[in-house]
Design an enzyme around this catalytic site. Structure first.
Site, PDB file in Angstrom:
ATOM      1  N   SER A   1      10.011 -31.218  15.882  1.00 40.81           N
ATOM      2  CA  SER A   1      10.573 -31.379  17.225  1.00 40.81           C
ATOM      3  C   SER A   1      11.416 -30.179  17.617  1.00 40.81           C
ATOM      4  CB  SER A   1      11.435 -32.633  17.313  1.00 40.81           C
ATOM      5  OG  SER A   1      12.006 -32.708  18.613  1.00 40.81           O
TER       6      SER A   1
ATOM      7  N   LYS B   1       8.874 -39.319  13.780  1.00 40.22           N
ATOM      8  CA  LYS B   1       8.743 -38.407  14.935  1.00 40.22           C
ATOM      9  C   LYS B   1       8.367 -39.214  16.187  1.00 40.22           C
ATOM     10  CE  LYS B   1       8.316 -34.601  17.362  1.00 40.22           C
ATOM     11  NZ  LYS B   1       7.271 -34.582  18.305  1.00 40.22           N
TER      12      LYS B   1
ATOM     13  N   HIS C   1      11.427 -40.929  17.369  1.00 41.95           N
ATOM     14  CA  HIS C   1      12.275 -39.876  17.950  1.00 41.95           C
ATOM     15  C   HIS C   1      11.867 -39.651  19.415  1.00 41.95           C
ATOM     16  CE1 HIS C   1      12.591 -35.683  19.267  1.00 41.95           C
ATOM     17  NE2 HIS C   1      13.693 -35.581  18.558  1.00 41.95           N
ATOM     18  N   ASN C   2      10.571 -39.524  19.642  1.00 38.25           N
ATOM     19  CA  ASN C   2      10.108 -39.274  21.006  1.00 38.25           C
ATOM     20  C   ASN C   2      10.367 -40.477  21.910  1.00 38.25           C
ATOM     21  OD1 ASN C   2       9.197 -36.944  19.787  1.00 38.25           O
ATOM     22  ND2 ASN C   2       7.259 -36.930  20.860  1.00 38.25           N
TER      23      ASN C   2
ATOM     24  N   GLU D   1      13.835 -40.287  22.855  1.00 35.60           N
ATOM     25  CA  GLU D   1      13.959 -39.194  23.838  1.00 35.60           C
ATOM     26  C   GLU D   1      13.608 -39.706  25.246  1.00 35.60           C
ATOM     27  OE1 GLU D   1      11.732 -35.609  22.657  1.00 35.60           O
ATOM     28  OE2 GLU D   1      10.928 -35.572  24.690  1.00 35.60           O
TER      29      GLU D   1
HETATM   30  P1  NBP Z   1      -2.260 -27.559  21.630  1.00 34.44           P
HETATM   31  O1  NBP Z   1      -1.949 -28.978  21.368  1.00 34.44           O
HETATM   32  O2  NBP Z   1      -2.482 -27.110  23.013  1.00 34.44           O
HETATM   33  O3  NBP Z   1      -3.583 -27.195  20.774  1.00 34.44           O
HETATM   34  C1  NBP Z   1      -4.146 -25.913  20.846  1.00 34.44           C
HETATM   35  C2  NBP Z   1      -4.601 -25.468  19.474  1.00 34.44           C
HETATM   36  O4  NBP Z   1      -5.572 -26.392  18.929  1.00 34.44           O
HETATM   37  C3  NBP Z   1      -5.308 -24.123  19.562  1.00 34.44           C
HETATM   38  O5  NBP Z   1      -5.001 -23.385  18.406  1.00 34.44           O
HETATM   39  C4  NBP Z   1      -6.780 -24.533  19.591  1.00 34.44           C
HETATM   40  O6  NBP Z   1      -7.657 -23.526  19.160  1.00 34.44           O
HETATM   41  C5  NBP Z   1      -6.756 -25.658  18.591  1.00 34.44           C
HETATM   42  N1  NBP Z   1      -7.948 -26.508  18.617  1.00 34.44           N
HETATM   43  C6  NBP Z   1      -8.382 -27.386  19.549  1.00 34.44           C
HETATM   44 BR1  NBP Z   1      -7.605 -27.675  21.176  1.00 34.44          BR
HETATM   45  N2  NBP Z   1      -9.519 -28.003  19.213  1.00 34.44           N
HETATM   46  C7  NBP Z   1      -9.844 -27.495  18.006  1.00 34.44           C
HETATM   47  C8  NBP Z   1     -10.907 -27.735  17.129  1.00 34.44           C
HETATM   48  N3  NBP Z   1     -11.855 -28.645  17.399  1.00 34.44           N
HETATM   49  N4  NBP Z   1     -10.969 -27.018  15.986  1.00 34.44           N
HETATM   50  C9  NBP Z   1     -10.008 -26.100  15.706  1.00 34.44           C
HETATM   51  N5  NBP Z   1      -8.950 -25.839  16.492  1.00 34.44           N
HETATM   52  C10 NBP Z   1      -8.868 -26.543  17.638  1.00 34.44           C
HETATM   53  O7  NBP Z   1      -1.204 -26.587  20.934  1.00 34.44           O
HETATM   54  P2  NBP Z   1       0.406 -26.698  20.852  1.00 34.44           P
HETATM   55  O8  NBP Z   1       0.997 -27.079  22.146  1.00 34.44           O
HETATM   56  O9  NBP Z   1       0.820 -25.455  20.159  1.00 34.44           O
HETATM   57  O10 NBP Z   1       0.642 -27.933  19.861  1.00 34.44           O
HETATM   58  C11 NBP Z   1       0.120 -27.959  18.539  1.00 34.44           C
HETATM   59  C12 NBP Z   1       0.420 -29.314  17.951  1.00 34.44           C
HETATM   60  O11 NBP Z   1       1.839 -29.483  17.894  1.00 34.44           O
HETATM   61  C13 NBP Z   1      -0.105 -30.485  18.779  1.00 34.44           C
HETATM   62  O12 NBP Z   1      -0.536 -31.508  17.925  1.00 34.44           O
HETATM   63  C14 NBP Z   1       1.094 -30.926  19.579  1.00 34.44           C
HETATM   64  O13 NBP Z   1       1.024 -32.295  19.934  1.00 34.44           O
HETATM   65  C15 NBP Z   1       2.216 -30.664  18.583  1.00 34.44           C
HETATM   66  N6  NBP Z   1       3.537 -30.435  19.159  1.00 34.44           N
HETATM   67  C16 NBP Z   1       3.684 -29.735  20.302  1.00 34.44           C
HETATM   68  C17 NBP Z   1       4.948 -29.506  20.830  1.00 34.44           C
HETATM   69  C18 NBP Z   1       5.127 -28.699  22.087  1.00 34.44           C
HETATM   70  O14 NBP Z   1       6.280 -28.622  22.556  1.00 34.44           O
HETATM   71  N7  NBP Z   1       4.088 -28.078  22.626  1.00 34.44           N
HETATM   72  C19 NBP Z   1       6.064 -30.008  20.160  1.00 34.44           C
HETATM   73  C20 NBP Z   1       5.893 -30.688  18.971  1.00 34.44           C
HETATM   74  C21 NBP Z   1       4.621 -30.895  18.484  1.00 34.44           C
HETATM   75  P3  NBP Z   1      -8.286 -22.505  20.242  1.00 34.44           P
HETATM   76  O15 NBP Z   1      -7.250 -21.458  20.427  1.00 34.44           O
HETATM   77  O16 NBP Z   1      -9.506 -22.012  19.565  1.00 34.44           O
HETATM   78  O17 NBP Z   1      -8.573 -23.283  21.493  1.00 34.44           O
END
Ligand code: NBP
Length: 479
Positions: free
Chosen positions: A130, A185, A188-189, A192
């Site tokens: 988080s 987690k 937590h959300n 939030e």
């Molecule tokens: P995203 O949730 O937007 O996911 C994008 C990533 O997933 C890219 O690297 C993409 O690769 C990859 N991907 C996908 Br979409 N489909 C795929 C597949 N079939 N095979 C391999 N790779 C694949 O990214 P994020 O916002 O950085 O979040 C990452 C994780 O962290 C998520 O689970 C999210 O829920 C969690 N999270 C996010 C936050 C936040 O604030 N954003 C906070 C806490 C947790 P590509 O580049 O090739 O499309």
């Protein structure tokens, strides 16, 4: 190919990229991988100078770049992409290696994945992270599940990259086996969501009932942030409220469409609470409030319905009312956390996780969205008594609610009289009153259930289950 990387990160969108940089900035050699290789190249181009990275383009090269036992973190979209990535890597791993899923997975998926990989000798560490992208880079709150053995190997690295609380403690702990980390987690959300809803209600009451402007309310929140409500969410609320829209010159909050979105973890918290039979009414109201806000057509069709319109009060009254709202907000916040911790305790009991609730409060003190001074007090409450039945059983919190309750009730009276919705405040107070009630109408509910469905009831004066012959002579039989 070098086999020197201590950790690998696959999935280099905003979260993965910043976590990889965080590991590298802390002196670890980090192998990099992403389905689309351009993200890996971009990271090296922009941030390669920050530490030791090993960029790779194939799963094989990625796995080969890691020292054994391998620590491989995946930061991809939750759901099917996570399964796909696990399958791709698992075939290349050996017993003792570990896959860390830092995405927002549902804990039930984490339990399934952990079980499947354990059968192959691979550790699976479902980890809540988080703090958003800034937290990922500068230090998030980290909630790892999985085996004790995997934490022994991974824990020190996570402790290094995590946020540190004000007393210097790392905001990470081994939450418990299999899905415990993702469960915590999720809650937590949910908390939030509740925190944000309560802050929203306080804002609307100050605006509509006390007649304050967004800039004035920002100042009120700034003052509150120096007291017991000191928290990241209160701090950013003041920033958002004091922001002026460049295009129109109007307060930013007035030009934003009032339809809140959600990604699902709040909803999961409520769904799972229903399954566990835990009343998380404050979190549920927050989820429903976002959902209601999004029903634009329904709201449009309902705008003309009868009811009072708020009539803002005078200056002197407004200042006193703001103090009352602070009391209502604080008391409702205690209830939200009480409900959230109840859900964690119930999940821990159901799945045999033995989660230390004080430690959970402790690791939320830094890095994450709900970080707050208040969490120190929750930790202290559980440290003083690990089997505390509820946060409301803690003497300090009970006393604070006792002190706040007159104002809390007054605020709800004003909200109701003036037609300002405050579902979070109201749900919290109803929960509090229901818990302390001598008798609840559940007795009547049981009577009704026995009448129409012969569902039986228990009596206050003797053991056993009973049924009244409602259609006959109304005598009672033991069931
Ligand atoms: P995203 O949730 O937007 O996911 C994008 C990533 O997933 C890219 O690297 C993409 O690769 C990859 N991907 C996908 Br979409 N489909 C795929 C597949 N079939 N095979 C391999 N790779 C694949 O990214 P994020 O916002 O950085 O979040 C990452 C994780 O962290 C998520 O689970 C999210 O829920 C969690 N999270 C996010 C936050 C936040 O604030 N954003 C906070 C806490 C947790 P590509 O580049 O090739 O499309």
């Amino acid at each position: 190919m070098s086999t020197s990387a201590q950790i690998g990160v696959s999935g280099l969108a905003v979260m993965g990229r910043n976590l990889a940089r965080n590991f590298a900035r802390n002196g670890y050699t980090v192998a990099l991988h992403n389905r689309t290789a351009s993200r890996t190249h971009d990271l090296i181009k922009e941030f390669g100078h920050e530490g030791d990275f090993v960029p790779t383009e194939s799963a094989e090269d990625f796995v080969a770049a890691l020292e054994r036992p391998r620590r491989l973190m995946i930061m991809v979209k939750a759901g099917a992409p996570t399964d796909a990535v696990i399958q791709e890597f698992a075939r290349l791993l050996e017993p003792g290696d570990m896959i860390i899923d830092g995405g927002n997975a549902h804990f039930a998926d984490t339990r399934r994945r952990e079980r499947e990989l354990r059968e192959r000798g691979i550790h699976f560490v479902g980890t809540g992270v988080s703090g958003g992208e800034e937290g990922a880079l500068h230090g998030p709150s980290i909630m790892p599940g999985g085996s004790t053995e995997s934490y022994a190997s991974l824990g020190p690295m996570l402790e290094k990259i995590s946020a540190k609380a004000k007393d210097g403690a790392p905001c990470v702990t081994h939450v418990g086996p299999d899905g415990a980390g993702h469960f915590v987690k999720m809650v937590h959300n949910g908390i939030e969501y509740a925190d944000m809803q309560l802050i929203g209600e306080a804002y609307q009451l100050l605006r509509d009932v006390a007649g304050r402007t967004p800039a004035q309310i920002a100042e009120i929140f700034r003052t509150w942030n120096t007291g017991r409500l000191d928290s990241y969410l209160i701090e950013i609320t003041a920033e958002v409220l004091s922001h002026v829209d460049a295009a129109t010159g109007a307060p930013f909050v007035d030009v934003v469409l009032d339809q809140a979105e959600q990604k699902g973890t709040g909803r999961w918290t409520v769904q799972i609470a229903l399954d566990l039979g835990v009343p998380v009414s404050g979190i549920a109201e927050a989820v429903f409030a976002r959902s209601l806000s999004g029903h634009a057509a329904l709201r449009e069709a309902s705008r003309g319905l009868a009811g009072p319109r708020p009539a803002p009060m005078g200056e002197a009254e407004a200042a006193a009312f703001a103090d009352r709202v602070e009391q209502a907000l604080y008391a409702s916040k205690i209830v939200s956390y009480t409900q959230g911790f109840h859900e964690i305790a119930a999940g821990s009991e159901e799945y045999g996780w033995h989660i230390d609730l004080g430690k959970v409060a402790s690791i939320w003190r830094g890095g994450c969205i709900i970080r707050a001074a208040f969490l120190d007090r929750i930790r202290a409450a559980y440290d003083a008594r690990a089997d505390l039945p509820s946060l409301l059983s803690d003497k300090t919190f009970a006393q604070e609610i006792a002190d706040a309750q007159d104002d809390w009730r007054e605020v709800l009276v004003a909200a109701t009289r003036q037609g300002v919705p405050a579902p979070g405040f109201a749900a919290a107070l109803a929960y509090y009153d229901a818990l302390r009630a001598e008798r609840l109408p559940a007795a009547l509910t049981q009577g009704q259930r026995d009448f129409f469905g012969a569902h039986t009831y228990r009596r206050t004066d003797r053991a056993g289950s009973y049924h009244t012959l409602w259609g006959g002579d109304r005598s009672e039989v033991e069931a």
